[in-house]
Design an enzyme around this catalytic site. Structure first.
Site, PDB file in Angstrom:
ATOM      1  N   LYS A 146     -78.827  90.432  88.114  1.00 16.36           N
ATOM      2  CA  LYS A 146     -80.005  90.095  87.297  1.00 16.36           C
ATOM      3  C   LYS A 146     -80.425  88.632  87.414  1.00 16.36           C
ATOM      4  CE  LYS A 146     -80.653  91.931  83.178  1.00 16.36           C
ATOM      5  NZ  LYS A 146     -80.316  92.029  81.742  1.00 16.36           N
ATOM      6  N   GLY A 154     -67.794  81.715  84.078  1.00 20.87           N
ATOM      7  CA  GLY A 154     -68.856  81.147  83.240  1.00 20.87           C
ATOM      8  C   GLY A 154     -68.731  79.638  83.108  1.00 20.87           C
ATOM      9  N   ARG A 212     -52.256  82.787  87.770  1.00 22.40           N
ATOM     10  CA  ARG A 212     -52.570  81.858  86.675  1.00 22.40           C
ATOM     11  C   ARG A 212     -51.308  81.273  86.049  1.00 22.40           C
ATOM     12  NH1 ARG A 212     -57.813  84.884  84.031  1.00 22.40           N
ATOM     13  NH2 ARG A 212     -59.298  83.672  85.242  1.00 22.40           N
ATOM     14  N   GLY A 249     -68.677  84.636  88.324  1.00 22.68           N
ATOM     15  CA  GLY A 249     -68.837  86.087  88.319  1.00 22.68           C
ATOM     16  C   GLY A 249     -68.128  86.843  89.414  1.00 22.68           C
TER      17      GLY A 249
HETATM   18  P1  AMP Z   1     -73.108  88.942  89.140  1.00 21.82           P
HETATM   19  O1  AMP Z   1     -72.027  89.282  88.159  1.00 21.82           O
HETATM   20  O2  AMP Z   1     -74.372  88.466  88.532  1.00 21.82           O
HETATM   21  O3  AMP Z   1     -72.586  88.069  90.253  1.00 21.82           O
HETATM   22  O4  AMP Z   1     -73.573  90.346  89.781  1.00 21.82           O
HETATM   23  C1  AMP Z   1     -72.730  91.035  90.634  1.00 21.82           C
HETATM   24  C2  AMP Z   1     -73.205  92.451  90.830  1.00 21.82           C
HETATM   25  O5  AMP Z   1     -74.455  92.483  91.487  1.00 21.82           O
HETATM   26  C3  AMP Z   1     -72.236  93.210  91.706  1.00 21.82           C
HETATM   27  O6  AMP Z   1     -71.574  94.156  90.927  1.00 21.82           O
HETATM   28  C4  AMP Z   1     -73.134  93.853  92.751  1.00 21.82           C
HETATM   29  O7  AMP Z   1     -72.838  95.210  92.938  1.00 21.82           O
HETATM   30  C5  AMP Z   1     -74.511  93.708  92.161  1.00 21.82           C
HETATM   31  N1  AMP Z   1     -75.557  93.741  93.206  1.00 21.82           N
HETATM   32  C6  AMP Z   1     -75.610  93.031  94.351  1.00 21.82           C
HETATM   33  N2  AMP Z   1     -76.673  93.412  95.089  1.00 21.82           N
HETATM   34  C7  AMP Z   1     -77.314  94.384  94.413  1.00 21.82           C
HETATM   35  C8  AMP Z   1     -78.473  95.182  94.683  1.00 21.82           C
HETATM   36  N3  AMP Z   1     -79.193  95.046  95.799  1.00 21.82           N
HETATM   37  N4  AMP Z   1     -78.813  96.092  93.743  1.00 21.82           N
HETATM   38  C9  AMP Z   1     -78.108  96.245  92.618  1.00 21.82           C
HETATM   39  N5  AMP Z   1     -77.002  95.510  92.305  1.00 21.82           N
HETATM   40  C10 AMP Z   1     -76.608  94.592  93.196  1.00 21.82           C
END
Ligand code: AMP
Length: 382
Positions: A194, A364, A33, A343
């Protein structure tokens, strides 16, 4: 308002940078950065009289945090990279004196002001005015915070002629390829944990995408509402209504996993491959399987724009990193057409050491921009 439109000649120019860099054992462990800020700083130095640099680092909640998140080390690294003296101005130093005596000044972490009623993060008017009093012109070059209204990036712009720097403009140009007129077929791969975090992104993106691959933890809410037994896999009941609605409207666009690797516990343990309809009650799916990866391969091969957001499995566990790693290898072969934002996708590409050209640094901020939201730190108009 672009930096090239600003008349910088003889002026004191304030640049808001993103120096939120990782520090371990009193050393900067990744200076990407800092290097990324050089283009704007060098351009400004060609004609300006003085340059004042502002940035945040970490989150400041207690006095203790101020020890961990000082920008002093950044001023030293920046000085090496620019091959010029960069004066560091402490939080309690007399800034006017430091400005008088130096040409390039890095001011201490703007979030130190959060100790006083969160003045930086709440875009306090007096603090914004104070930052503005340091110079004549303001340039925002911190894309990662463009979606936040802080005193040092948005508040300050109310008091000075304000422009966007090269980093912010490069990032916007890159993201416009996805946002405005993506070359078709346009496919989006969305993973992560989520659904609720991504509702507005899905709603906006599905209108333009030809296919939306829903994977990772998110997929199991979409499977569960179709009465598929997902066992103990992660689901997001608050989003079930949304999943039903989006699935009923766009069933031909949405792609869900065909097979998965399951485990009895959320850990880097034993894994078993199951067809998506064969998950047992005591199992949770933590990665996608080979059939699913083949399906993704066919879709990706035909695509002309691919937006990747979120891992397709719990890639942090070695035993469940197969799907994310394979997917990234496939995407690497189509690198020119691939855009990565948001993310944990960045952590995944770092972990597997696969580099990509079109990666947005602002998690974000990049998602909000692609969704079509106006970001307060992007100064539009002439
Ligand atoms: P995000 O920050 O929304 O991109 O979420 C990323 C997170 O989703 C990572 O830490 C992954 O470990 C988690 N993830 C991916 N696949 C799964 C799954 N099948 N079950 C639970 N967590 C998951």
């Amino acid at each position: 308002m672009k930096i090239q439109d600003a008349n910088l000649s003889g002026k004191t120019v304030i640049i808001r940078c993103d120096y939120n860099v990782p520090i371990n054992d009193n050393k900067i462990s990744d200076d990407t950065r800092i290097k990324a800020s050089l283009k704007t700083i060098n351009y400004v130095l060609e004609s300006a009289n003085k340059v004042i640099l502002l940035s945040h680092m970490g989150r400041i909640k207690t006095k203790e945090d101020t020890k961990k998140y000082s920008l002093r080390l950044v001023s030293e690294r920046l000085s090496e990279l620019l091959n010029k003296k960069v004066a560091f101005c402490n939080y309690d130093d007399d800034i006017n004196k430091v400005i008088d005596e130096n040409k390039i000044i890095l001011f201490e972490n703007t979030r130190f002001f959060d100790l006083d009623n969160k003045k930086e993060s709440n875009c306090d008017l007096e603090l914004s005015k104070y930052f503005a009093s340091f110079g004549d012109i303001f340039i925002n070059d911190a894309f990662g915070t463009c979606h936040r209204k802080n005193a040092s990036n948005v508040g300050i712009s109310k008091f000075l002629p304000s422009y966007n720097g090269f980093l912010v403009m490069d990032e916007i140009n890159m993201l416009n390829n996805v946002k405005n007129d993506p070359k078709k077929p346009y496919i989006v791969i969305m993973g992560g944990a989520k659904v609720s975090d991504k509702i507005s992104l899905i709603e906006n993106i599905i209108k333009k995408a030809d296919k939306l691959i829903i994977s990772g933890g998110m997929a199991f809410s979409f499977l569960k509402i179709q009465n598929i037994n997902v066992g103990k896999s992660i689901v997001d009941p608050d989003s079930f209504d949304f999943c039903r609605e989006i699935l009923s409207k766009h069933v031909d666009k949405i792609v869900l996993p065909l097979d998965v690797y399951v485990s009895k516990k959320f850990e880097n343990g034993e894994k078993t491959l199951r067809n998506i309809t064969d998950i047992n009650d005591d199992e949770m799916a933590l990665d996608v399987g080979e059939k699913t990866i083949d399906l993704y391969k066919n879709i990706i091969n035909d695509a002309n724009t691919i937006f990747f957001n979120g891992p397709v499995g719990v890639f942090e566990f070695e035993n469940f990193s197969y799907g994310t790693k394979e997917l990234l290898k496939m995407l690497k072969e189509k690198e020119d057409k691939v855009y990565i934002g948001g993310g944990d996708s960045l952590s995944a590409i770092k972990k597997f050491n696969i580099s990509f050209k079109n990666v947005s640094t602002g998690g974000g901020a990049s998602l909000e921009y692609i969704e079509g939201n106006k970001l307060p730190g992007i100064f539009e108009g002439e």
